[in-house]
Design an enzyme around this catalytic site. Structure first.
Site, short mmCIF file in Angstrom:
data_model
loop_
_atom_site.label_atom_id
_atom_site.label_comp_id
_atom_site.label_asym_id
_atom_site.label_seq_id
_atom_site.Cartn_x
_atom_site.Cartn_y
_atom_site.Cartn_z
N THR A 133 -10.50 6.03 1.67
CA THR A 133 -10.76 5.51 0.33
C THR A 133 -11.68 4.28 0.32
O THR A 133 -11.66 3.47 1.26
CB THR A 133 -9.42 5.12 -0.33
N GLU A 135 -11.10 1.82 -1.34
CA GLU A 135 -10.23 0.64 -1.38
C GLU A 135 -10.22 -0.09 -0.03
O GLU A 135 -9.85 -1.26 0.04
CB GLU A 135 -8.81 1.04 -1.76
N TYR A 157 -1.53 -0.33 -0.33
CA TYR A 157 -2.13 1.01 -0.28
C TYR A 157 -3.33 1.01 0.66
O TYR A 157 -3.45 1.85 1.56
CB TYR A 157 -2.54 1.44 -1.70
N LYS A 161 -3.93 2.88 4.20
CA LYS A 161 -5.04 3.83 4.38
C LYS A 161 -5.97 3.40 5.51
O LYS A 161 -6.67 4.21 6.10
CB LYS A 161 -5.82 3.97 3.07
P1 NDP Z 1 -2.74 12.31 -6.56
O1 NDP Z 1 -1.88 11.12 -6.72
O2 NDP Z 1 -3.17 13.08 -7.76
O3 NDP Z 1 -2.02 13.35 -5.57
C1 NDP Z 1 -1.27 12.92 -4.48
C2 NDP Z 1 -0.55 14.10 -3.88
O4 NDP Z 1 0.24 13.65 -2.78
C3 NDP Z 1 0.42 14.81 -4.84
O5 NDP Z 1 0.39 16.18 -4.58
C4 NDP Z 1 1.75 14.22 -4.43
O6 NDP Z 1 2.85 15.04 -4.75
C5 NDP Z 1 1.55 14.14 -2.92
N1 NDP Z 1 2.50 13.27 -2.26
C6 NDP Z 1 2.89 12.02 -2.62
N2 NDP Z 1 3.80 11.55 -1.77
C7 NDP Z 1 4.01 12.51 -0.84
C8 NDP Z 1 4.86 12.64 0.27
N3 NDP Z 1 5.72 11.68 0.61
N4 NDP Z 1 4.81 13.77 1.00
C9 NDP Z 1 3.97 14.77 0.64
N5 NDP Z 1 3.15 14.72 -0.42
C10 NDP Z 1 3.17 13.61 -1.15
O7 NDP Z 1 -4.02 11.84 -5.73
P2 NDP Z 1 -5.52 12.43 -5.75
O8 NDP Z 1 -5.48 13.89 -5.77
O9 NDP Z 1 -6.30 11.69 -6.78
O10 NDP Z 1 -6.07 11.91 -4.35
C11 NDP Z 1 -5.95 12.71 -3.18
C12 NDP Z 1 -6.03 11.83 -1.95
O11 NDP Z 1 -7.25 11.13 -1.93
C13 NDP Z 1 -4.92 10.76 -1.87
O12 NDP Z 1 -4.60 10.61 -0.51
C14 NDP Z 1 -5.61 9.52 -2.39
O13 NDP Z 1 -5.00 8.36 -1.86
C15 NDP Z 1 -7.01 9.72 -1.85
N6 NDP Z 1 -8.07 9.09 -2.62
C16 NDP Z 1 -8.17 9.33 -3.96
C17 NDP Z 1 -9.18 8.76 -4.69
C18 NDP Z 1 -9.32 9.04 -6.15
O14 NDP Z 1 -10.10 8.34 -6.80
N7 NDP Z 1 -8.67 10.06 -6.70
C19 NDP Z 1 -10.18 7.87 -4.05
C20 NDP Z 1 -10.03 7.78 -2.61
C21 NDP Z 1 -9.01 8.35 -1.93
P3 NDP Z 1 3.53 15.04 -6.22
O15 NDP Z 1 2.65 15.89 -7.08
O16 NDP Z 1 4.86 15.62 -5.95
O17 NDP Z 1 3.56 13.61 -6.66
P1 GDP Z 2 -8.05 2.00 -8.10
O1 GDP Z 2 -9.49 1.61 -8.05
O2 GDP Z 2 -7.67 2.95 -7.02
O3 GDP Z 2 -7.12 0.86 -8.21
O4 GDP Z 2 -7.92 2.91 -9.43
P2 GDP Z 2 -7.35 2.60 -10.88
O5 GDP Z 2 -7.89 3.64 -11.77
O6 GDP Z 2 -5.86 2.46 -10.85
O7 GDP Z 2 -7.94 1.17 -11.27
C1 GDP Z 2 -9.34 0.95 -11.35
C2 GDP Z 2 -9.61 -0.46 -11.86
O8 GDP Z 2 -9.17 -0.56 -13.22
C3 GDP Z 2 -8.84 -1.55 -11.10
O9 GDP Z 2 -9.71 -2.63 -10.87
C4 GDP Z 2 -7.75 -1.97 -12.08
O10 GDP Z 2 -7.33 -3.34 -11.95
C5 GDP Z 2 -8.48 -1.78 -13.40
N1 GDP Z 2 -7.56 -1.67 -14.55
C6 GDP Z 2 -7.63 -2.40 -15.69
N2 GDP Z 2 -6.62 -2.10 -16.49
C7 GDP Z 2 -5.87 -1.16 -15.87
C8 GDP Z 2 -4.69 -0.46 -16.23
O11 GDP Z 2 -4.10 -0.67 -17.27
N3 GDP Z 2 -4.23 0.47 -15.34
C9 GDP Z 2 -4.88 0.74 -14.16
N4 GDP Z 2 -4.40 1.69 -13.34
N5 GDP Z 2 -6.00 0.05 -13.78
C10 GDP Z 2 -6.49 -0.87 -14.63
#
Ligand code: NDP
Ligand code: GDP
Length: 374
Positions: A133, A135, A157, A161
């Protein structure tokens, strides 16, 4: 010969798009889902295949990244050609509340999977993708961020990661595993979790437009992000595992916008013009004008957004901007959906759902709107 893939996190945003993508490519797709007290497969119900059918191409296994024996058994049964480790506690703000669990799933969970692959002697067969990520960059030290920009994680987080990133590199170097990190910048879609900022905005504003909610409470709306569309990003996850040699890639659009800008676009798609007034925690967004018929629930003068410090993070990542040059040059990947197009798609989908709710309400079926908190 068809290939077999195993996806952790198949029920999440990326997992669902990746499963669709791989099924279209002819893969047999296995996914790990967690046991939950409510159904948690909404994002993949449309591609679900009845296990009673002959040779279903999508199979789900109960499991958890905190459970080594379960992961080992599933890997041993599936013998995958490709593993996509997308499962994670993926919410930055939640990781401050549950840091130990986040480390267990996001950091040690990755190690458990890699060890299971090695333990089963699959390290020469199975290719591994790790969902890393942006992050990791946290307190950014270079603009734009590339594959060589130093990391400075700013949340439990991101620290978890970071372990996952390096253990993936380590297994590649130590055991010759085909293991890749995709350093993905934020990516969104109508399937994005409701407490991430973009979806919180599009869903919240659509509910307000339809008179289902009064107000959105937000944190730092001046944060800058490089937002792409999840569909574009899962294609790149697959591309990374099809090269001759494993490597790590930044996946980003190369363009950044503020959270405030995303709010303005979303409101515009609903025919709402906003004025921002006040400063800091006293800042509000006030409806200036309403055009069209998408927002019968608001009128000029309504305060539809306030800042709530509850959503400020103990340590914030103020700005992220990725350079996708390596991905473009080495793999020919370019994102096809712009941030603005994605915003429009998200608003359109959330508006449909809010309109359904509003219609039910008009007819006396008042479904509660889930409370956001994130
Ligand atoms: P989501 O939060 O939508 O999905 C996370 C998935 O992980 C869900 O299927 C969740 O299951 C599962 N999960 C959570 N905890 C566990 C566990 N203990 N064991 C097994 N499975 C688990 O995330 P995204 O699809 O958006 O992201 C996918 C990956 O990419 C993640 O690793 C995220 O950290 C990473 N990532 C995402 C970014 C983004 O902007 N979307 C950016 C960079 C990295 P359940 O549905 O049951 O909650
Ligand atoms: P992140 O980049 O993985 O933390 O993804 P998020 O979508 O959760 O947040 C993106 C940015 O939006 C971060 O800088 C947050 O601090 C900002 N942000 C501002 N207001 C909010 C809020 O109400 N909820 C979340 N989730 N983020 C917020």
């Amino acid at each position: 010969m068809h290939k077999t893939a195993l996806i952790t996190g198949i029920t999440g945003q990326d997992g669902s798009y990746l499963a669709e993508f791989l099924l279209e490519k002819g893969y047999e797709v296995h996914g790990i889902k967690r046991r939950a007290s409510l159904f948690n497969t909404q994002r993949i119900d449309h591609i679900y295949q009845d296990p009673h059918e002959a040779k279903p191409k999508l199979k789900l296994h109960y499991g958890d990244l905190t459970d080594s024996s379960n992961l080992t058994r599933i890997l041993s049964e599936v013998q995958p050609d490709e593993v996509y480790n997308l499962g994670a506690q993926s919410h930055v703000a939640v990781s401050f509340e549950a840091p130990e669990y986040t480390a267990d799933v996001d950091a040690i969970g990755t190690l458990r999977l890699l060890e299971a692959i090695r333990f089963l002697g699959l390290e020469k067969k199975t290719r591994f993708y790790q969902a890393s990520t942006s992050e990791l960059y946290g307190l950014v030290q270079e603009i734009p961020q590339t594959e060589t920009t130093p990391f400075h994680p700013r949340s439990p987080y991101a620290v978890a990661k970071m372990y996952a990133y390096w253990i993936t590199v380590n297994y590649r170097e130590a055991y010759g595993m085909y293991a890749c990190n995709g350093i993905l910048f934020n990516h969104e879609s109508p399937r994005r979790g409701e407490t991430f900022v973009t979806r919180k905005i599009t869903r919240g504003l659509c509910n307000i437009a339809q008179g289902l909610e009064d107000r959105l409470y937000m944190g730092n709306i001046d944060a800058l992000r490089d937002w792409g569309h999840a569909k574009d990003y899962v294609r790149m996850q697959w591309m990374m595992l099809q090269q001759d040699a494993p490597d790590d890639f930044v996946i980003a659009t190369g363009v950044q916008y503020s959270v405030r800008q995303f709010i303005i676009w979303s409101a515009e798609h609903l025919g709402i013009s906003l004025n921002f007034q006040g400063e800091g925690v006293n800042e509000t967004a006030v409806v200036a004008k309403v055009t069209g018929d998408k927002a019968p629930g608001v009128k000029p003068g309504d305060v539809i957004l306030r800042i709530d410090p509850q959503y400020f993070r103990p340590a914030e990542v103020e700005t992220l901007l990725g350079s996708p040059i390596k991905a473009k040059e080495k793999l020919g990947w370019t994102p096809q959906i712009t941030t603005q197009e994605m915003c429009e798609e998200m608003v359109a989908e959330d508006l449909k759902s809010a309109q359904r709710h509003a219609l039910l309400k008009q007819h006396g079926f008042d479904l509660p709107v889930s409370l956001e908190n994130g």
